[in-house]
Scaffold this active site. Structure first.
Site, short mmCIF file in Angstrom:
data_model
loop_
_atom_site.label_atom_id
_atom_site.label_comp_id
_atom_site.label_asym_id
_atom_site.label_seq_id
_atom_site.Cartn_x
_atom_site.Cartn_y
_atom_site.Cartn_z
N LYS A 70 7.82 -54.32 -75.10
CA LYS A 70 7.92 -52.86 -75.16
C LYS A 70 9.21 -52.48 -75.85
O LYS A 70 10.31 -52.68 -75.33
CB LYS A 70 7.87 -52.28 -73.75
CG LYS A 70 8.01 -50.77 -73.67
CD LYS A 70 7.95 -50.34 -72.21
CE LYS A 70 8.20 -48.86 -72.05
NZ LYS A 70 8.19 -48.45 -70.63
N ASP A 122 5.03 -41.78 -61.90
CA ASP A 122 4.21 -41.67 -63.12
C ASP A 122 2.94 -42.52 -62.99
O ASP A 122 2.52 -43.18 -63.94
CB ASP A 122 5.02 -42.10 -64.35
CG ASP A 122 4.42 -41.57 -65.65
OD1 ASP A 122 3.68 -40.58 -65.59
OD2 ASP A 122 4.69 -42.16 -66.71
N GLU A 129 6.74 -48.33 -78.63
CA GLU A 129 5.55 -49.12 -78.94
C GLU A 129 5.55 -50.45 -78.19
O GLU A 129 6.60 -50.98 -77.85
CB GLU A 129 5.49 -49.35 -80.46
CG GLU A 129 5.37 -48.04 -81.23
CD GLU A 129 5.49 -48.24 -82.73
OE1 GLU A 129 6.17 -49.21 -83.14
OE2 GLU A 129 4.92 -47.44 -83.47
N GLY A 134 3.39 -45.79 -76.09
CA GLY A 134 3.56 -45.01 -74.88
C GLY A 134 4.58 -43.91 -75.06
O GLY A 134 4.99 -43.58 -76.17
N GLY A 135 5.00 -43.36 -73.93
CA GLY A 135 5.94 -42.25 -73.97
C GLY A 135 7.31 -42.64 -74.48
O GLY A 135 8.05 -41.80 -74.98
#
Length: 359
Positions: A70, A160, A55, A51-52
């Protein structure tokens, strides 16, 4: 003795100020060796995606509990504030339509979040999503956002909301994830402004992208885009037609004005759907993406619209198509304030672009 006691108390107070998150959430703390063992040392075979902020890996704890781990990228200072923000927020939130936070890990430069494992983030499962399942997913997302806006201990704007941040559990119940960009409001606060704007192409409302203004209605706008994606089976970020200037939003508006709204529907479910529900969802989606935030409905009214066939919906106006589709750039930069050289970064894929700034 009194002097020593005073020194001890001052040291404790200093430690609380320096590491408030660790003290407040000590019961959520995981150690790094446990997470390495759970994920087979963060092996590629266990990787769920990137993701932003880093990983994500699948893991299994010694008690058999499946988790999603995460790991924040170590190669950049970007995201440290988002990590802290996400822990503080998720630790206080409990709702069936939000991803549950099990804990976190801070070990040297390692910053890790530990979530419940949600299995169905596979685009190939789209073919199993008939209309009844999609309608259930729409309602679940709406209830999750309403909880954030009105029903939780905090008033939270996610900022988001997008397809990749909506996960599905084994029963196809949607769960909103990734709170790294979320902002906490006071109970009476409904809006705020910022000069540092970040987000994903196509999901941000025009007043946020162009003026730095965000509010509860910012999430409503994003929900409208999500709704169009669920209806059409197409991603807003990769939508394309014979007209290169057309995007998903303009495509939906064209069909609405032309009286051909059902042409927007995913072809894989056109043989089994509720005409009333589909038309209602398209109508709600267009209300959510109105240019004027005041004309967008609140999440509680959206849920009322979804659950009732007797509510009269107002007529939507033409949405603002402030960004064109079909760019080859990975990042778009728009001037926010030309006199001050302010700018915003927008991702055209589904990775969040963020800039860390003090609160």
């Amino acid at each position: 003795m009194v002097l020593l006691a005073m020194v001890y108390c001052l040291q404790r107070r200093s430690a609380r100020k320096k590491y408030p998150m660790e003290e407040e959430n000590e019961s959520l703390l995981f150690d790094l060796p446990t997470l390495k063992a759970a994920t087979n040392k963060f092996s590629e075979d266990n990787k769920l995606g990137k993701g932003g902020f880093g990983e994500v890996y699948k893991g299994i704890l010694p008690n058999g509990q499946e988790i999603a781990v995460k790991m924040l990228s170590k190669n950049s200072t970007q995201g440290a504030e988002e990590f802290t923000n996400e822990v503080k927020i998720l630790a206080k939130l409990q709702h069936r339509n939000l991803v549950r936070l099990f804990g976190y890990c801070l070990d040297g430069n390692e910053k890790i979040l530990v979530y419940e494992y949600v299995p169905n983030k596979n685009p190939e499962k789209q073919r199993t999503l008939d209309w009844s399942r999609r309608y259930k997913i729409i309602g679940g997302i709406a209830r999750g956002i309403l909880y954030l806006h009105e029903d939780s201990r905090l008033r939270i704007i996610h900022r988001d909301l997008k397809a990749s941040n909506i996960l599905l559990d084994e029963d196809m119940n949607p769960k909103i994830s990734d709170f790294g960009m979320a902002r906490i409001f006071s109970s009476e606060q409904t809006q705020e402004n910022t000069f540092k704007i970040a987000g994903t192409y196509g999901y941000m409302p025009p007043e946020y992208a162009m003026q730095g203004h965000f509010s509860l209605k910012s999430d409503v706008y994003s929900f409208g885009i999500l709704l169009l994606e669920i209806l059409s089976g197409k991603k807003n970020s990769s939508f394309c037609t014979s007209d290169p200037s057309e995007n998903l939003l303009s495509h939906a508006w064209k069909h609405w004005k032309g009286g051909t709204s059902l042409e927007l529907l995913d072809p894989t479910i056109r043989d089994s759907y509720s005409r009333i529900e589909v038309n209602k969802c398209i109508h709600i989606a267009l209300l959510c993406v109105q240019e004027n935030p005041a004309q967008r409905p609140t999440m509680d009214s959206i849920i009322l619209m979804l659950n009732s066939n007797s509510v009269t919906l107002s007529s939507p106006q033409r949405p603002a198509f402030f960004l064109r589709s079909g760019t080859e750039q990975n990042v778009l930069e728009l001037e926010l304030d030309q006199s001050k050289g302010k700018s915003i970064l927008l991702s055209v894929n589904e990775a969040s672009i963020t800039e860390v700034y003090p609160r």
